[in-house]
Write a protein that holds these residues in place. Structure first.
Motif, short mmCIF file in Angstrom:
data_model
loop_
_atom_site.label_atom_id
_atom_site.label_comp_id
_atom_site.label_asym_id
_atom_site.label_seq_id
_atom_site.Cartn_x
_atom_site.Cartn_y
_atom_site.Cartn_z
N ALA A 92 0.85 -1.20 0.00
CA ALA A 92 0.00 0.00 0.00
C ALA A 92 0.88 1.24 0.00
O ALA A 92 2.06 1.18 0.37
CB ALA A 92 -0.91 -0.01 1.22
N TRP A 93 0.30 2.35 -0.44
CA TRP A 93 1.05 3.61 -0.51
C TRP A 93 0.25 4.69 0.22
O TRP A 93 -0.99 4.76 0.08
CB TRP A 93 1.23 4.05 -1.96
N ALA A 94 0.95 5.55 0.96
CA ALA A 94 0.28 6.62 1.69
C ALA A 94 0.52 7.95 0.98
O ALA A 94 1.64 8.22 0.52
CB ALA A 94 0.84 6.70 3.11
N PRO A 95 -0.54 8.79 0.88
CA PRO A 95 -0.35 10.09 0.23
C PRO A 95 0.40 11.06 1.15
O PRO A 95 0.21 11.05 2.37
CB PRO A 95 -1.78 10.58 0.00
N ILE A 96 1.25 11.87 0.54
CA ILE A 96 2.00 12.89 1.28
C ILE A 96 1.86 14.21 0.53
O ILE A 96 2.09 14.27 -0.68
CB ILE A 96 3.52 12.55 1.36
N SER A 97 1.46 15.25 1.25
CA SER A 97 1.45 16.61 0.69
C SER A 97 1.48 17.55 1.88
O SER A 97 1.22 17.13 3.02
CB SER A 97 0.18 16.83 -0.14
N PRO A 98 1.78 18.83 1.65
CA PRO A 98 1.80 19.76 2.80
C PRO A 98 0.41 19.96 3.40
O PRO A 98 0.28 20.50 4.49
CB PRO A 98 2.35 21.06 2.20
N GLU B 59 -6.50 8.87 2.19
CA GLU B 59 -6.52 7.41 2.35
C GLU B 59 -5.37 6.75 1.57
O GLU B 59 -5.06 7.18 0.46
CB GLU B 59 -7.84 6.84 1.79
N PRO B 60 -4.76 5.69 2.14
CA PRO B 60 -3.75 4.96 1.38
C PRO B 60 -4.35 4.29 0.14
O PRO B 60 -5.55 4.04 0.08
CB PRO B 60 -3.24 3.90 2.36
N VAL B 61 -3.48 4.00 -0.82
CA VAL B 61 -3.87 3.31 -2.05
C VAL B 61 -3.30 1.90 -1.99
O VAL B 61 -2.16 1.72 -1.57
CB VAL B 61 -3.29 4.06 -3.27
#
Ligand SMILES: C[S@@+](CC[C@H](N)C(=O)[O-])C[C@H]1O[C@@H](n2cnc3c(N)ncnc32)[C@H](O)[C@@H]1O
Length: 395
Positions: A58-64, A97-99
């Motif tokens: 799974a991948w987690a979104p990251i942004s400011p 949400e993670p993908v």
């Protein structure tokens, strides 16, 4: 961006450059200056990082907007691949949400691999470069910093990815020639180029790249198959449709050219009475070990494999050739050793055993003991030297 964040980004860039130099990825002052100057965060306003949880990937979104700006910046300047697209589809960037159950189709490649490839490209002032796979535009920006916008052409197949890269490059003041199309055709416009570099993997070297690279010009690309990556090759073009050179690294893995992705259907599982069985000293580890796995990928370019427990409770590894329905089925023998059952037009395991014998006789070298010769008629991977044993790349 607040001034504090800007100075933090500048500091993180210096730190990344120092880390890449310490790892010997970054070897020249010119590329170091590029890494110290190009703001990677501008190309990565949002991205996904792989979660290291066991089980499903799974991948987690990251942004400011999702994490603290300091955390976003720290990750943007870390030596890792940051994913910006899955399954060729636009993402819902408002979701935190993670993908999962998705395949990355665009990313900013880990900086150590980006800079080692740029160093391997051996550019000099005034040279022109054709880049295939613009992605976020970060590596394109490094090229622009090093050579000047007029000397850089970059091709991206995905219109949405290309648009974001164009905007990010412009926001940093870079205006290279950007082309949206299938990079396998290269881009004739300003050809011939002094250097050609691909940031996605290909199953064979597109003839257009060779035709568009000047005689004695270099082509740096990852070759890969459907089972695994073969590694990075550096080819010298000779101006007559030929190019030749060694594998220079084994451990580079790039996403495959979109148009060459493996067919979703792996093929038909052979019936239990199909094919001819015999003993073999080799088991499925031949496919998974790094160096013998390279040989297997070279020998069986259209094959893939999986292991499953059949209805009779026995675990079997199926190697299936998607193109011609050849197969090899491996079963462990009670007293040790393996049985292989083969069928179809090519005896896959026989071919692999013959290649293993040649490879052992040559001292079992890693990928860097192999090279590639491309002519207008054929593409061959060779062992040791162009006159050594060779195997055809898929057409
Ligand atoms: C690993 S990413 C590129 C990384 C990029 N150089 C960077 O620094 O961000 C690979 C890119 O190649 C693109 N790509 C895949 N197949 C392609 C093709 N046939 N022609 C051009 N681009 C392609 C993908 O859409 C993806 O954006």
């Amino acid at each position: 961006m607040p001034p504090d964040d800007l100075s933090m980004a500048a500091e993180l860039r210096q730190r990344l450059a120092a880390q890449l130099a310490a790892g010997d990825w970054l070897r020249s002052p010119e590329w170091r200056a590029a890494v110290e100057s190009v703001p990677r965060h501008e190309f990565l306003p949002r991205f996904y990082v792989e979660l290291l949880d066991p089980g499903v990937t799974a991948w987690a979104p990251i942004s400011p907007e999702i994490v603290q700006p300091a955390e976003w910046l720290a990750i943007a300047y870390s030596d890792q691949t940051l994913v910006t697209q899955f399954d060729e589809r636009p993402l819902d960037w408002s979701s935190s949400e993670p993908v999962s159950n998705a395949s990355p189709t665009s990313s900013s490649t880990l900086p150590s691999l980006v800079v080692r490839m740029l160093e391997d490209l051996d550019v000099h002032d005034g040279m022109t470069v054709l880049e295939l796979g613009t992605g976020t535009g970060y590596s394109t920006a490094l090229l622009c910093h090093r050579l000047g916008d007029r000397h850089v052409t970059s091709v991206e197949t995905d219109a949405d990815v290309a648009r974001r890269a164009r905007n990010a490059l412009a926001s940093c003041g870079y205006y290279p020639r950007l082309v949206t199309e299938d990079g396998r055709h290269g881009y004739v416009g300003p050809a011939p180029y002094d250097r050609t570099i691909a940031t996605y993997g290909v199953r064979n070297v597109p003839p257009a790249w060779i035709a568009q690279t000047r005689p004695d010009g270099l082509i740096v690309t990852t070759l890969r198959g459907w089972m695994r990556s073969l590694g990075l090759v550096r080819l010298t073009a000779s101006g007559d449709g030929r190019a030749e050179g060694p594998f220079i690294a084994a451990d580079t893995s790039f996403m495959i050219a979109r148009q060459q992705a493996a067919p979703s259907n792996m093929g038909v599982i052979p019936a239990p009475d199909e094919g001819k069985a015999r003993e073999t000293p080799y088991g499925p580890e031949l496919l998974t070990m790094p160096d013998s796995g390279f040989v297997a990928q070279v020998v069986m370019p259209n094959a893939r494999y999986f292991t499953m427990r059949d209805d009779d409770g026995t675990e079997r590894t199926y190697v299936l050739d998607t193109e011609n329905d050849s197969f090899a089925v491996l079963t462990a023998q009670a007293g040790g050793g393996w049985t292989v059952r083969q069928g179809g037009p090519h005896a896959l395991w026989d071919d692999l055993e013959k290649a293993m014998a040649l490879w052992h006789a040559a001292g079992s070298p890693p990928a860097t003991g192999f090279g590639v010769t491309v002519t207008p008629d054929r593409q061959q991977v060779w062992l040791g030297s162009p006159d050594g044993p060779s195997w055809a790349l898929p057409r």
